[in-house]
Motif scaffolding. Structure first.
Motif, PDB file in Angstrom:
ATOM      1  N   ALA A  83      -4.350   0.444  -3.736  1.00 59.96           N
ATOM      2  CA  ALA A  83      -3.587  -0.907  -3.649  1.00 59.96           C
ATOM      3  C   ALA A  83      -4.257  -2.430  -4.083  1.00 59.96           C
ATOM      4  O   ALA A  83      -5.482  -2.218  -4.128  1.00 59.96           O
ATOM      5  CB  ALA A  83      -3.599  -1.312  -2.100  1.00 59.96           C
ATOM      6  N   GLU A  84      -3.704  -3.047  -5.093  1.00 61.97           N
ATOM      7  CA  GLU A  84      -3.897  -4.119  -4.858  1.00 61.97           C
ATOM      8  C   GLU A  84      -2.972  -5.188  -3.984  1.00 61.97           C
ATOM      9  O   GLU A  84      -1.951  -5.496  -4.038  1.00 61.97           O
ATOM     10  CB  GLU A  84      -3.517  -4.801  -6.719  1.00 61.97           C
ATOM     11  CG  GLU A  84      -4.291  -4.195  -7.160  1.00 61.97           C
ATOM     12  CD  GLU A  84      -3.885  -4.116  -8.788  1.00 61.97           C
ATOM     13  OE1 GLU A  84      -3.302  -5.323  -9.407  1.00 61.97           O
ATOM     14  OE2 GLU A  84      -4.875  -3.475  -9.548  1.00 61.97           O
ATOM     15  N   ARG A  85      -3.948  -6.420  -3.560  1.00 61.62           N
ATOM     16  CA  ARG A  85      -3.157  -7.254  -2.975  1.00 61.62           C
ATOM     17  C   ARG A  85      -3.703  -8.980  -3.216  1.00 61.62           C
ATOM     18  O   ARG A  85      -4.395  -9.329  -3.574  1.00 61.62           O
ATOM     19  CB  ARG A  85      -3.636  -7.290  -1.546  1.00 61.62           C
ATOM     20  CG  ARG A  85      -3.236  -5.864  -0.490  1.00 61.62           C
ATOM     21  CD  ARG A  85      -3.823  -6.143   1.094  1.00 61.62           C
ATOM     22  NE  ARG A  85      -3.024  -4.557   1.130  1.00 61.62           N
ATOM     23  CZ  ARG A  85      -4.186  -3.471   0.823  1.00 61.62           C
ATOM     24  NH1 ARG A  85      -5.880  -3.469   0.979  1.00 61.62           N
ATOM     25  NH2 ARG A  85      -3.884  -2.874   1.552  1.00 61.62           N
ATOM     26  N   ALA A  86      -2.461  -9.405  -3.347  1.00 64.97           N
ATOM     27  CA  ALA A  86      -2.914 -11.319  -3.792  1.00 64.97           C
ATOM     28  C   ALA A  86      -3.739 -11.707  -2.482  1.00 64.97           C
ATOM     29  O   ALA A  86      -3.297 -12.035  -1.377  1.00 64.97           O
ATOM     30  CB  ALA A  86      -1.713 -12.055  -3.826  1.00 64.97           C
ATOM     31  N   ILE A  87      -4.722 -13.032  -2.794  1.00 64.33           N
ATOM     32  CA  ILE A  87      -5.102 -13.222  -2.239  1.00 64.33           C
ATOM     33  C   ILE A  87      -4.680 -14.672  -2.329  1.00 64.33           C
ATOM     34  O   ILE A  87      -4.746 -15.189  -3.096  1.00 64.33           O
ATOM     35  CB  ILE A  87      -6.608 -13.758  -2.288  1.00 64.33           C
ATOM     36  CG1 ILE A  87      -7.985 -12.237  -2.077  1.00 64.33           C
ATOM     37  CG2 ILE A  87      -7.576 -14.334  -1.389  1.00 64.33           C
ATOM     38  CD1 ILE A  87      -8.742 -11.665  -2.877  1.00 64.33           C
ATOM     39  N   LEU A 144       1.373  -0.915   0.149  1.00 64.81           N
ATOM     40  CA  LEU A 144      -0.300   0.001  -0.100  1.00 64.81           C
ATOM     41  C   LEU A 144       0.782   1.054   0.068  1.00 64.81           C
ATOM     42  O   LEU A 144       1.912   1.200   1.164  1.00 64.81           O
ATOM     43  CB  LEU A 144      -1.430  -0.153   1.541  1.00 64.81           C
ATOM     44  CG  LEU A 144      -1.694   1.287   1.245  1.00 64.81           C
ATOM     45  CD1 LEU A 144      -2.581   1.493   0.174  1.00 64.81           C
ATOM     46  CD2 LEU A 144      -2.675   1.049   2.664  1.00 64.81           C
ATOM     47  N   ASP A 145       0.959   2.278  -1.414  1.00 63.36           N
ATOM     48  CA  ASP A 145       1.489   2.849  -0.985  1.00 63.36           C
ATOM     49  C   ASP A 145       0.677   4.290  -0.710  1.00 63.36           C
ATOM     50  O   ASP A 145      -1.144   4.453  -0.292  1.00 63.36           O
ATOM     51  CB  ASP A 145       2.010   3.535  -2.297  1.00 63.36           C
ATOM     52  CG  ASP A 145       1.332   3.873  -2.949  1.00 63.36           C
ATOM     53  OD1 ASP A 145       0.183   3.933  -3.069  1.00 63.36           O
ATOM     54  OD2 ASP A 145       2.028   2.484  -4.425  1.00 63.36           O
ATOM     55  N   GLU A 149      -9.393   1.076  -2.204  1.00 63.09           N
ATOM     56  CA  GLU A 149      -9.509   2.352  -2.818  1.00 63.09           C
ATOM     57  C   GLU A 149      -9.655   3.305  -1.765  1.00 63.09           C
ATOM     58  O   GLU A 149     -11.118   2.471  -1.509  1.00 63.09           O
ATOM     59  CB  GLU A 149      -9.860   2.686  -3.417  1.00 63.09           C
ATOM     60  CG  GLU A 149     -10.258   4.173  -4.275  1.00 63.09           C
ATOM     61  CD  GLU A 149     -10.746   4.054  -5.847  1.00 63.09           C
ATOM     62  OE1 GLU A 149     -10.559   5.636  -6.450  1.00 63.09           O
ATOM     63  OE2 GLU A 149     -10.872   3.445  -6.499  1.00 63.09           O
ATOM     64  N   LEU A 150      -9.075   4.448  -1.448  1.00 61.23           N
ATOM     65  CA  LEU A 150      -9.777   5.176   0.040  1.00 61.23           C
ATOM     66  C   LEU A 150     -10.791   6.429  -0.684  1.00 61.23           C
ATOM     67  O   LEU A 150     -10.744   7.031  -1.417  1.00 61.23           O
ATOM     68  CB  LEU A 150      -8.303   5.857   0.090  1.00 61.23           C
ATOM     69  CG  LEU A 150      -8.496   7.201   1.630  1.00 61.23           C
ATOM     70  CD1 LEU A 150      -8.886   6.310   2.299  1.00 61.23           C
ATOM     71  CD2 LEU A 150      -7.577   7.792   1.282  1.00 61.23           C
TER      72      LEU A 150
END
Length: 188
Positions: A138-142, A132-133, A159-160
């Motif tokens: 952000a994209e995270r892997a499940i 997360l920047d 997304e904020l």
């Protein structure tokens, strides 16, 4: 002095090793499983994080006081809701940590577990990890799950939505592939 009858020799250790090895290979224990029908779904939940007050959901456990918060570690246990409204239905919690890992920008490694406590996914979890920047996207892997989400994999995009000194709300779009009706069987 004569050797004790209870002393061990290299030969004795080798003999025990080979006997145990022979027993393990003669009687293997295996299991098989069927994954069932593959399902692909997308759903959205909202992450509600509170920074201040009695309902604080985030704690900084390491504060290095370095530029860009490098080296800091935060722990969170935030609420998951069906909408960005703070009074909307709670469907679970997002529990994890934020490891501030960049010396040049605000960026964190965030492993987290979505713990579903209500709705069709109650008593199930999804585990995700990613970066997360400061952009708030952000994209995270499940990388797995439990309950309904056994053998799950996919993507968690966030997304904020809103941010203030009191807290923030982020939309979590969950794209997950999992298997319905997983069956485990043990073979003797």
């Amino acid at each position: 002095m004569a050797p004790s009858p209870h002393s061990s020799s290299p030969f004795h250790h080798l003999l025990v090793f080979f006997l145990l090895f022979a027993a393990a290979t003669a009687f293997p224990v295996t299991s098989e499983f069927e994954l069932g029908i593959q399902k692909r779904i997308h759903f959205r939940v909202y992450f509600h994080e509170t920074f201040l007050g009695p309902d604080n959901t985030t704690v900084t456990v390491v504060n290095m006081s370095l530029p860009y918060t490098f080296g800091d570690i935060d722990i969170f246990d935030a609420v998951l809701r069906v909408s960005s409204d703070a009074s909307s239905t709670v469907v679970g919690r997002a529990q994890g940590a934020g490891f501030h890992m960049s010396q040049q920008e605000e960026a964190s490694l965030i492993p987290l577990v979505l713990v579903f406590t209500a709705g069709e996914f109650a008593n199930s979890t999804l585990t995700a990890i990613g970066r997360l920047d400061a952009s708030g996207k952000a994209e995270r892997a499940i990388v797995g799950g439990t309950g309904v989400f056994q053998y799950a994999w996919g993507k968690l995009a966030s997304e904020l939505v809103t941010s203030s000194v009191e807290g923030l709300v982020a939309a979590f779009d969950v794209y997950v592939i999992y298997y319905d009706d997983v069956r485990l069987t043990a073979n003797p």
